[in-house]
Design a protein around this motif. Sequence first.
Motif, PDB file in Angstrom:
ATOM      1  N   GLU A  81       0.869  -1.185   0.000  1.00 51.75           N
ATOM      2  CA  GLU A  81       0.000   0.000   0.000  1.00 51.75           C
ATOM      3  C   GLU A  81       0.904   1.232   0.000  1.00 51.75           C
ATOM      4  OE1 GLU A  81      -3.939  -1.374   2.318  1.00 51.75           O
ATOM      5  OE2 GLU A  81      -2.186  -1.181   3.597  1.00 51.75           O
ATOM      6  N   PRO A  82       1.551   1.496  -1.150  1.00 51.62           N
ATOM      7  CA  PRO A  82       2.600   2.525  -1.186  1.00 51.62           C
ATOM      8  C   PRO A  82       2.104   3.929  -0.827  1.00 51.62           C
ATOM      9  CG  PRO A  82       2.063   1.778  -3.406  1.00 51.62           C
ATOM     10  CD  PRO A  82       1.374   0.844  -2.468  1.00 51.62           C
ATOM     11  N   ASP A  83       0.847   4.227  -1.183  1.00 56.35           N
ATOM     12  CA  ASP A  83       0.364   5.579  -0.849  1.00 56.35           C
ATOM     13  C   ASP A  83       0.240   5.776   0.651  1.00 56.35           C
ATOM     14  OD1 ASP A  83       0.155   7.065  -3.307  1.00 56.35           O
ATOM     15  OD2 ASP A  83      -1.229   5.488  -3.907  1.00 56.35           O
ATOM     16  N   GLU A 103       8.299   7.425  -8.323  1.00 56.44           N
ATOM     17  CA  GLU A 103       7.624   8.613  -8.852  1.00 56.44           C
ATOM     18  C   GLU A 103       7.810   9.830  -7.932  1.00 56.44           C
ATOM     19  OE1 GLU A 103       3.692   7.489 -10.713  1.00 56.44           O
ATOM     20  OE2 GLU A 103       3.054   8.838  -9.117  1.00 56.44           O
ATOM     21  N   ARG A 163       5.543   3.565  -7.752  1.00 59.62           N
ATOM     22  CA  ARG A 163       4.914   4.705  -7.052  1.00 59.62           C
ATOM     23  C   ARG A 163       5.957   5.428  -6.178  1.00 59.62           C
ATOM     24  NH1 ARG A 163       2.968   8.891  -6.537  1.00 59.62           N
ATOM     25  NH2 ARG A 163       1.512   9.492  -4.902  1.00 59.62           N
ATOM     26  N   GLU A 170       4.351  -2.210  -9.258  1.00 62.29           N
ATOM     27  CA  GLU A 170       3.539  -0.988  -9.178  1.00 62.29           C
ATOM     28  C   GLU A 170       3.886  -0.219  -7.901  1.00 62.29           C
ATOM     29  OE1 GLU A 170       2.607  -3.892 -10.159  1.00 62.29           O
ATOM     30  OE2 GLU A 170       1.024  -3.800 -11.665  1.00 62.29           O
ATOM     31  N   ALA A 171       4.068  -0.953  -6.800  1.00 58.09           N
ATOM     32  CA  ALA A 171       4.367  -0.296  -5.516  1.00 58.09           C
ATOM     33  C   ALA A 171       5.684   0.469  -5.602  1.00 58.09           C
ATOM     34  CB  ALA A 171       4.435  -1.330  -4.392  1.00 58.09           C
TER      35      ALA A 171
END
Length: 263
Positions: A133-135, A179, A176, A172-173
């Motif tokens: 849950e990178p966010d 980014e 992120r 994807e994690a």
Amino acid sequence: MPENNRAPVGVDPFRPNPARVYNYMLGGKDNYDADRDYGDRMLEVAPDTKITAWHSRRFLLQAVREAAEAGIRQFVDIGAGIPISPNVHEVAQEVEPSAIVASIDFDPVVYAHSNALLTGAPGVTPILADIREPDKVLELSREEAGIDFSQPVAFLIVGVLHFVMDDEKPYEAVARLREVMAPGSRLVIQHASISTHPFFKNTSTVQAVNSPSLPEFREPERVLEFFEGLEMLPPGLLPANEWLDARLPATRLVVLCGVGRKN
Ligand SMILES: C[S@@+](CC[C@H](N)C(=O)[O-])C[C@H]1O[C@@H](n2cnc3c(N)ncnc32)[C@H](O)[C@@H]1O
């Protein structure tokens, strides 16, 4: 995230747990019979696994020192594990006393140990969060540890991504995280390699089914994908022993180590 998310819930002394198995390999005391049994099975097929654990730990601390020497004073340590001295914040603060560390793990046992052992240590904040849950990781790093992502940061993801299966979206994690990295930031990764001895791969997989210790051994090219768009710093992506010193002997459990920089 899949329904059975394999994240540790509370203290489960009956299933091997990556933080406690690693603590056992490093000679720590914060582990249970299930962790020691699992660790001993690994040691039967690969007696040099304790050496691999120490190589990995040395890689982590050397990468932290080099990042601090390059001027980075913010560290987000994901899958930080049970504190064991010297810790990330101690090495970073030796170089830069104002360095701060978000010390993140998804395991409530690690979180409890970190709170107990790191209380009073300035600049280090234990956080309970999951890399899948990178966010959430980013939000808590900002809010609880005061990480400012407009400034360079070092993400430390050492010995963690091989516990994240492909369907749990590890790429994807990490994308992120890349980014939000400001120029000058670093990504430090250690990941179990497909070239690990087959006995180790089979035993560790069979023994860990349905537990958070289930590993995914990936090819070097797939590990390199985590660094997409970053400049790999010398000596590149290598087994831990070779990354540290070409004269160190190889081990049966092969863990690939590398550091990427955002330019
Ligand atoms: C082998 S230990 C490595 C500890 C530390 N990074 C080091 O190198 O000394 C792996 C750690 O990753 C944590 N971990 C595994 N999966 C995770 C996830 N999805 N999110 C956050 N932490 C995770 C485990 O709880 C464990 O503490």
